[in-house]
Scaffold this motif. Structure first.
Motif, PDB file in Angstrom:
ATOM      1  N   THR A 132       0.813  -1.220   0.000  1.00 67.62           N
ATOM      2  CA  THR A 132       0.000   0.000   0.000  1.00 67.62           C
ATOM      3  C   THR A 132       0.842   1.264   0.000  1.00 67.62           C
ATOM      4  N   SER A 133       2.162   1.087   0.202  1.00 70.81           N
ATOM      5  CA  SER A 133       3.017   2.258   0.082  1.00 70.81           C
ATOM      6  C   SER A 133       4.421   1.832  -0.328  1.00 70.81           C
ATOM      7  N   ALA A 134       5.143   2.741  -0.956  1.00 71.22           N
ATOM      8  CA  ALA A 134       6.503   2.459  -1.390  1.00 71.22           C
ATOM      9  C   ALA A 134       7.278   3.759  -1.458  1.00 71.22           C
ATOM     10  N   LYS A 135       8.502   3.704  -0.958  1.00 70.56           N
ATOM     11  CA  LYS A 135       9.343   4.896  -0.995  1.00 70.56           C
ATOM     12  C   LYS A 135      10.251   4.807  -2.220  1.00 70.56           C
ATOM     13  N   ILE A 136      10.240   5.840  -3.041  1.00 70.83           N
ATOM     14  CA  ILE A 136      11.099   5.857  -4.222  1.00 70.83           C
ATOM     15  C   ILE A 136      11.679   7.249  -4.436  1.00 70.83           C
ATOM     16  N   MET A 137      12.619   7.318  -5.371  1.00 70.51           N
ATOM     17  CA  MET A 137      13.204   8.602  -5.697  1.00 70.51           C
ATOM     18  C   MET A 137      12.420   9.230  -6.853  1.00 70.51           C
ATOM     19  N   CYS A 187      -2.929  12.846  -6.296  1.00 70.10           N
ATOM     20  CA  CYS A 187      -3.550  11.576  -6.656  1.00 70.10           C
ATOM     21  C   CYS A 187      -3.700  11.422  -8.160  1.00 70.10           C
ATOM     22  N   VAL A 188      -3.489  10.190  -8.597  1.00 70.73           N
ATOM     23  CA  VAL A 188      -3.810   9.799  -9.956  1.00 70.73           C
ATOM     24  C   VAL A 188      -4.826   8.669  -9.797  1.00 70.73           C
ATOM     25  N   PHE A 189      -6.066   9.038  -9.902  1.00 68.25           N
ATOM     26  CA  PHE A 189      -7.171   8.130  -9.594  1.00 68.25           C
ATOM     27  C   PHE A 189      -7.047   7.625  -8.153  1.00 68.25           C
ATOM     28  N   ASP A 190      -6.815   6.321  -7.949  1.00 68.96           N
ATOM     29  CA  ASP A 190      -6.807   5.767  -6.600  1.00 68.96           C
ATOM     30  C   ASP A 190      -5.405   5.633  -6.004  1.00 68.96           C
ATOM     31  N   LEU A 191      -4.402   6.124  -6.738  1.00 73.35           N
ATOM     32  CA  LEU A 191      -3.040   6.075  -6.220  1.00 73.35           C
ATOM     33  C   LEU A 191      -2.523   7.500  -6.039  1.00 73.35           C
ATOM     34  N   GLY A 192      -1.629   7.668  -5.084  1.00 73.49           N
ATOM     35  CA  GLY A 192      -1.136   9.010  -4.840  1.00 73.49           C
ATOM     36  C   GLY A 192       0.328   9.026  -4.446  1.00 73.49           C
ATOM     37  N   TYR A 193       0.868  10.227  -4.360  1.00 69.62           N
ATOM     38  CA  TYR A 193       2.242  10.352  -3.888  1.00 69.62           C
ATOM     39  C   TYR A 193       2.389  11.653  -3.107  1.00 69.62           C
ATOM     40  N   TYR A 194       3.312  11.664  -2.194  1.00 69.61           N
ATOM     41  CA  TYR A 194       3.678  12.902  -1.522  1.00 69.61           C
ATOM     42  C   TYR A 194       5.186  12.925  -1.328  1.00 69.61           C
ATOM     43  N   TYR A 195       5.700  14.139  -1.118  1.00 66.35           N
ATOM     44  CA  TYR A 195       7.146  14.294  -0.962  1.00 66.35           C
ATOM     45  C   TYR A 195       7.545  14.040   0.475  1.00 66.35           C
ATOM     46  N   LYS A 196       8.507  13.144   0.648  1.00 70.67           N
ATOM     47  CA  LYS A 196       9.080  12.921   1.972  1.00 70.67           C
ATOM     48  C   LYS A 196      10.217  13.912   2.179  1.00 70.67           C
ATOM     49  N   LYS A 197      11.077  13.987   1.156  1.00 74.29           N
ATOM     50  CA  LYS A 197      12.134  14.992   1.098  1.00 74.29           C
ATOM     51  C   LYS A 197      12.068  15.572  -0.295  1.00 74.29           C
ATOM     52  N   GLU A 198      13.016  16.474  -0.600  1.00 68.00           N
ATOM     53  CA  GLU A 198      12.953  17.138  -1.889  1.00 68.00           C
ATOM     54  C   GLU A 198      12.907  16.141  -3.046  1.00 68.00           C
ATOM     55  N   ASN A 199      13.711  15.066  -2.932  1.00 61.64           N
ATOM     56  CA  ASN A 199      13.803  14.125  -4.035  1.00 61.64           C
ATOM     57  C   ASN A 199      13.218  12.760  -3.735  1.00 61.64           C
ATOM     58  N   GLU A 200      12.672  12.642  -2.532  1.00 63.83           N
ATOM     59  CA  GLU A 200      12.174  11.354  -2.088  1.00 63.83           C
ATOM     60  C   GLU A 200      10.643  11.368  -2.061  1.00 63.83           C
ATOM     61  N   ILE A 201      10.072  10.369  -2.691  1.00 63.46           N
ATOM     62  CA  ILE A 201       8.624  10.332  -2.838  1.00 63.46           C
ATOM     63  C   ILE A 201       8.046   9.080  -2.217  1.00 63.46           C
ATOM     64  N   MET A 202       6.916   9.254  -1.564  1.00 59.52           N
ATOM     65  CA  MET A 202       6.200   8.120  -1.014  1.00 59.52           C
ATOM     66  C   MET A 202       4.956   7.853  -1.861  1.00 59.52           C
ATOM     67  N   LEU A 203       4.893   6.653  -2.391  1.00 58.69           N
ATOM     68  CA  LEU A 203       3.706   6.276  -3.156  1.00 58.69           C
ATOM     69  C   LEU A 203       2.723   5.618  -2.201  1.00 58.69           C
ATOM     70  N   VAL A 204       1.480   5.957  -2.333  1.00 60.80           N
ATOM     71  CA  VAL A 204       0.451   5.378  -1.457  1.00 60.80           C
ATOM     72  C   VAL A 204      -0.807   5.073  -2.260  1.00 60.80           C
ATOM     73  N   SER A 205      -1.567   4.123  -1.768  1.00 64.74           N
ATOM     74  CA  SER A 205      -2.886   3.967  -2.361  1.00 64.74           C
ATOM     75  C   SER A 205      -3.859   4.779  -1.525  1.00 64.74           C
ATOM     76  N   VAL A 206      -4.731   5.477  -2.177  1.00 64.28           N
ATOM     77  CA  VAL A 206      -5.666   6.359  -1.473  1.00 64.28           C
ATOM     78  C   VAL A 206      -7.085   5.810  -1.605  1.00 64.28           C
ATOM     79  N   SER A 207      -7.799   5.887  -0.524  1.00 65.69           N
ATOM     80  CA  SER A 207      -9.195   5.492  -0.617  1.00 65.69           C
ATOM     81  C   SER A 207      -9.996   6.686  -1.123  1.00 65.69           C
ATOM     82  N   LEU A 208     -10.856   6.441  -2.046  1.00 65.52           N
ATOM     83  CA  LEU A 208     -11.592   7.548  -2.660  1.00 65.52           C
ATOM     84  C   LEU A 208     -12.840   7.912  -1.865  1.00 65.52           C
TER      85      LEU A 208
END
Ligand code: ZN
Length: 119
Positions: free
Chosen positions: A66-71, A98-119
């Motif tokens: 349900t979540s993943a940390k990526i650059m 959000c892109v439909f049911d998936l989303g992302y937010y910035y953890k740091k400037e270059n680090e992104i957390m991908l999450v699934s979002v409930s609509l």
């Protein structure tokens, strides 16, 4: 002197009523069809980009996670378009794109957390 009014479709001069925009039904129909075609092409391209973005996010998230940390570059390298998302939501003070049911937010400037979002 008033400019002669022209048909919006074939550009021939118009005669008759002042509010007339087309010579006839043929011109009216072909004008609206081409306008709609352009509009449909535009929305199709945007939808396609959104679907590709969602696919890239889903691939990183993989099936059950349900979540993943990526650059940020990881997404860019896969052709992700940051300008295309469907909506923004807030969760625990974080702004989630959000892109439909998936989303992302910035953890740091270059680090992104991908999450699934409930609509
Ligand atoms: Zn015409």
């Amino acid at each position: 002197m008033k400019k002669p009014r022209k048909c919006l479709n074939c550009k021939e001069p118009l005669q008759g009523r002042v509010d007339k925009k087309f010579c006839d039904d043929y011109c009216r129909n072909s004008y609206h069809n081409s306008t709609m075609r352009e509009r449909n092409n535009c929305t199709r391209n945007i939808i396609h980009t959104l679907q590709r973005n969602r696919k890239i996010m889903a691939d990183f998230l993989q099936e059950k996670s349900t979540s993943a940390k990526i650059m940020r570059e990881d997404l860019l390298n896969h052709g992700f378009h940051f300008g295309y998302f469907t909506h923004i939501t807030k969760k625990s003070g974080k702004q989630i794109y959000c892109v439909f049911d998936l989303g992302y937010y910035y953890k740091k400037e270059n680090e992104i957390m991908l999450v699934s979002v409930s609509l």
